[in-house]
Design a protein around this motif. Structure first.
Motif, PDB file in Angstrom:
ATOM      1  N   ALA A  42      41.675  34.893  70.055  1.00 19.77           N
ATOM      2  CA  ALA A  42      42.787  35.978  69.445  1.00 19.77           C
ATOM      3  C   ALA A  42      42.738  34.606  68.160  1.00 19.77           C
ATOM      4  CB  ALA A  42      44.417  36.150  70.353  1.00 19.77           C
ATOM      5  N   ASP A  43      43.444  35.988  66.937  1.00 20.74           N
ATOM      6  CA  ASP A  43      43.068  35.029  65.436  1.00 20.74           C
ATOM      7  C   ASP A  43      44.409  35.611  64.857  1.00 20.74           C
ATOM      8  OD1 ASP A  43      42.693  38.273  64.614  1.00 20.74           O
ATOM      9  OD2 ASP A  43      40.816  37.539  64.317  1.00 20.74           O
ATOM     10  N   VAL A  44      45.274  36.320  65.480  1.00 21.66           N
ATOM     11  CA  VAL A  44      46.228  36.331  65.334  1.00 21.66           C
ATOM     12  C   VAL A  44      47.541  37.059  66.514  1.00 21.66           C
ATOM     13  CG1 VAL A  44      47.684  37.992  63.801  1.00 21.66           C
ATOM     14  CG2 VAL A  44      45.798  38.313  63.115  1.00 21.66           C
ATOM     15  N   VAL A  45      49.109  35.551  65.986  1.00 22.45           N
ATOM     16  CA  VAL A  45      49.321  36.365  67.138  1.00 22.45           C
ATOM     17  C   VAL A  45      51.437  36.448  66.900  1.00 22.45           C
ATOM     18  CG1 VAL A  45      50.632  35.309  68.955  1.00 22.45           C
ATOM     19  CG2 VAL A  45      48.449  34.586  68.553  1.00 22.45           C
ATOM     20  N   TYR A  46      51.618  37.603  67.210  1.00 19.27           N
ATOM     21  CA  TYR A  46      53.166  37.710  66.795  1.00 19.27           C
ATOM     22  C   TYR A  46      54.242  37.302  67.791  1.00 19.27           C
ATOM     23  CZ  TYR A  46      56.187  41.249  66.328  1.00 19.27           C
ATOM     24  OH  TYR A  46      57.584  42.110  65.943  1.00 19.27           O
ATOM     25  N   HIS A  47      55.175  36.784  67.517  1.00 26.87           N
ATOM     26  CA  HIS A  47      56.714  36.270  68.357  1.00 26.87           C
ATOM     27  C   HIS A  47      57.669  36.929  68.104  1.00 26.87           C
ATOM     28  CE1 HIS A  47      59.350  33.627  66.629  1.00 26.87           C
ATOM     29  NE2 HIS A  47      58.458  33.315  65.473  1.00 26.87           N
ATOM     30  N   ALA A  48      58.283  37.304  68.689  1.00 27.45           N
ATOM     31  CA  ALA A  48      59.318  37.179  69.203  1.00 27.45           C
ATOM     32  C   ALA A  48      60.425  36.942  70.222  1.00 27.45           C
ATOM     33  CB  ALA A  48      59.581  38.986  70.174  1.00 27.45           C
ATOM     34  N   ALA A  49      60.576  35.225  69.234  1.00 33.51           N
ATOM     35  CA  ALA A  49      60.260  34.626  70.305  1.00 33.51           C
ATOM     36  C   ALA A  49      62.581  33.225  69.616  1.00 33.51           C
ATOM     37  CB  ALA A  49      59.987  33.561  70.851  1.00 33.51           C
ATOM     38  N   LYS A  51      43.997  27.033  62.691  1.00 36.72           N
ATOM     39  CA  LYS A  51      43.805  27.278  61.344  1.00 36.72           C
ATOM     40  C   LYS A  51      43.394  28.705  61.643  1.00 36.72           C
ATOM     41  CE  LYS A  51      41.044  23.719  59.819  1.00 36.72           C
ATOM     42  NZ  LYS A  51      39.807  22.754  59.236  1.00 36.72           N
ATOM     43  N   LYS A  52      44.426  29.844  62.254  1.00 41.68           N
ATOM     44  CA  LYS A  52      43.888  30.694  62.483  1.00 41.68           C
ATOM     45  C   LYS A  52      45.319  31.585  61.832  1.00 41.68           C
ATOM     46  CE  LYS A  52      40.586  30.917  65.201  1.00 41.68           C
ATOM     47  NZ  LYS A  52      40.721  31.381  66.060  1.00 41.68           N
ATOM     48  N   LEU A  53      45.920  33.566  62.672  1.00 46.13           N
ATOM     49  CA  LEU A  53      47.133  33.319  61.816  1.00 46.13           C
ATOM     50  C   LEU A  53      48.730  33.856  62.375  1.00 46.13           C
ATOM     51  CD1 LEU A  53      45.524  35.220  59.014  1.00 46.13           C
ATOM     52  CD2 LEU A  53      46.652  33.746  58.655  1.00 46.13           C
TER      53      LEU A  53
END
Length: 347
Positions: free
Chosen positions: A232-239, A254-256
């Motif tokens: 994965a190169d982008v991770v979204y959190h709702a935490a 070094k990802k987003l």
């Protein structure tokens, strides 16, 4: 900074709970704010979710609305914070303690307060209550405002941003707790990503089965590390507060990453802000301010109050300039959602 924040723990008796006001005196408020005629009669109080003021996310968005209401409306206020793994009785004690402290309007910041707000409102019919993120029968009442948001719509936009920026087509979603509310973030994010790239995949991880998942940066970091390791190169959190760990993992890999609730490129620790692609901005502050103003105007809110893309309740952030090159495309999606041309799934 948590100045004048009251941390109220669960106790055997409401009488054992002590609360202190946050903000100036009524006389000071009337002299400095230009508030309405009823401002001196309103004491607007927040009962935060786990993490409280300073979580850089959900609670801080609510705090921003309270601070604006104090400044612009001249109201008095108080604040209280939830404890880890507490029960409904403890939350109800906290709300009743705020009533005993003279609060005229009380908002439970988070769906965990649904039952407590419902019970406290029945016991205190002359007090105005609100609850963020719940519109269930548990929190219904003539003196209750149910403040809900179209999280799936804002999440669609950041999902589209993630897919437009991704080189691998592999994305991640870290949720604090597996609930219908957080599922809305997940489903919207996935829908937005697949609108851009039908072959995109989203790995999903929920951190806990209770509120602790919103205040555990170590778990957030471990979950995101696993996703980055898998490509994965982008991770979204709702935490909530656990999101700081997601940002740390993105920095190391070094990802987003994508923030939530607040514009986290402004609120996160400075050393990780450069990895934040965007944030799904959930304007809890707008709902809090609107509720406070309605009370000052003598017309307290009640019933379901919905905040979506069209009303400015949710949006995506542009701080840092990382989405400047795709902003036109994101705004096209935004308008299509507002116009009803795109219906975003919530479950």
């Amino acid at each position: 900074m948590r100045h004048s924040l009251i941390k109220v723990a669960a106790m055997s008796s409401v009488a054992a709970l002590s609360l202190a006001a946050c903000g100036g005196s009524d006389a000071d408020s009337d002299a400095t704010s230009g508030g309405g005629d009823n401002a001196s009669d309103v004491k607007f109080c927040l009962a935060y979710d786990v993490g409280g003021r300073g979580d850089q996310s959900f609670n801080d968005s609510a705090a921003k609305g309270l601070d604006k209401a104090k400044s612009e409306l001249g109201i008095d206020s108080a604040e209280a914070e939830a404890s880890q793994e507490e029960n409904d009785a403890a939350r109800e004690d906290r709300l009743n303690a705020l009533v005993d402290g003279g609060c005229t309007d009380i908002v439970g910041v988070g769906f965990i307060y649904a039952t407590a707000v419902g019970n406290a409102a029945k016991a205190n019919p002359d007090v105005n209550f609100g609850v963020v993120d719940d519109a269930s029968p548990a929190s219904e009442g003539d003196n209750i405002a149910q403040l809900v948001f179209a999280e799936e719509e804002g999440s669609f936009l950041v999902g589209a941003a993630a897919a437009l920026k991704s080189k691998s087509g592999k994305l991640g979603f870290v949720g604090g707790m597996d609930t219908p509310l957080i599922n809305k973030f997940e489903k919207g994010f996935e829908a937005g990503a697949k609108e851009v790239n039908p072959d995109a995949t989203v790995e999903v991880k929920y951190l806990a089965d209770n509120g602790s998942g919103f205040a555990d940066p170590a778990k957030g970091k471990t979950a995101a590390e696993g996703m980055y390791d898998q490509g994965a190169d982008v991770v979204y959190h709702a935490a909530g507060g656990s999101g700081s760990g997601v940002f740390q993992a993105a920095k190391a890999a070094k990802k987003l990453a994508i923030g939530v609730d607040s514009d986290q490129a402004l609120t996160a620790e400075e050393d990780v802000r450069d990895v934040i692609l965007t944030s799904m901005v959930k304007n809890v502050d707008v709902a809090i301010f609107d509720m406070a103003k309605a009370s000052v105007d003598g017309e307290p809110l009640s019933g379901v109050q919905s905040f979506d893309l069209k009303s400015g309740g949710v949006d995506y952030a542009t701080t840092g300039g990382k989405v400047d090159d795709i902003k036109t495309k994101l705004d096209e999606y935004k308008q299509q959602i507002i116009d009803g041309k795109i219906t975003v799934p919530s479950s």
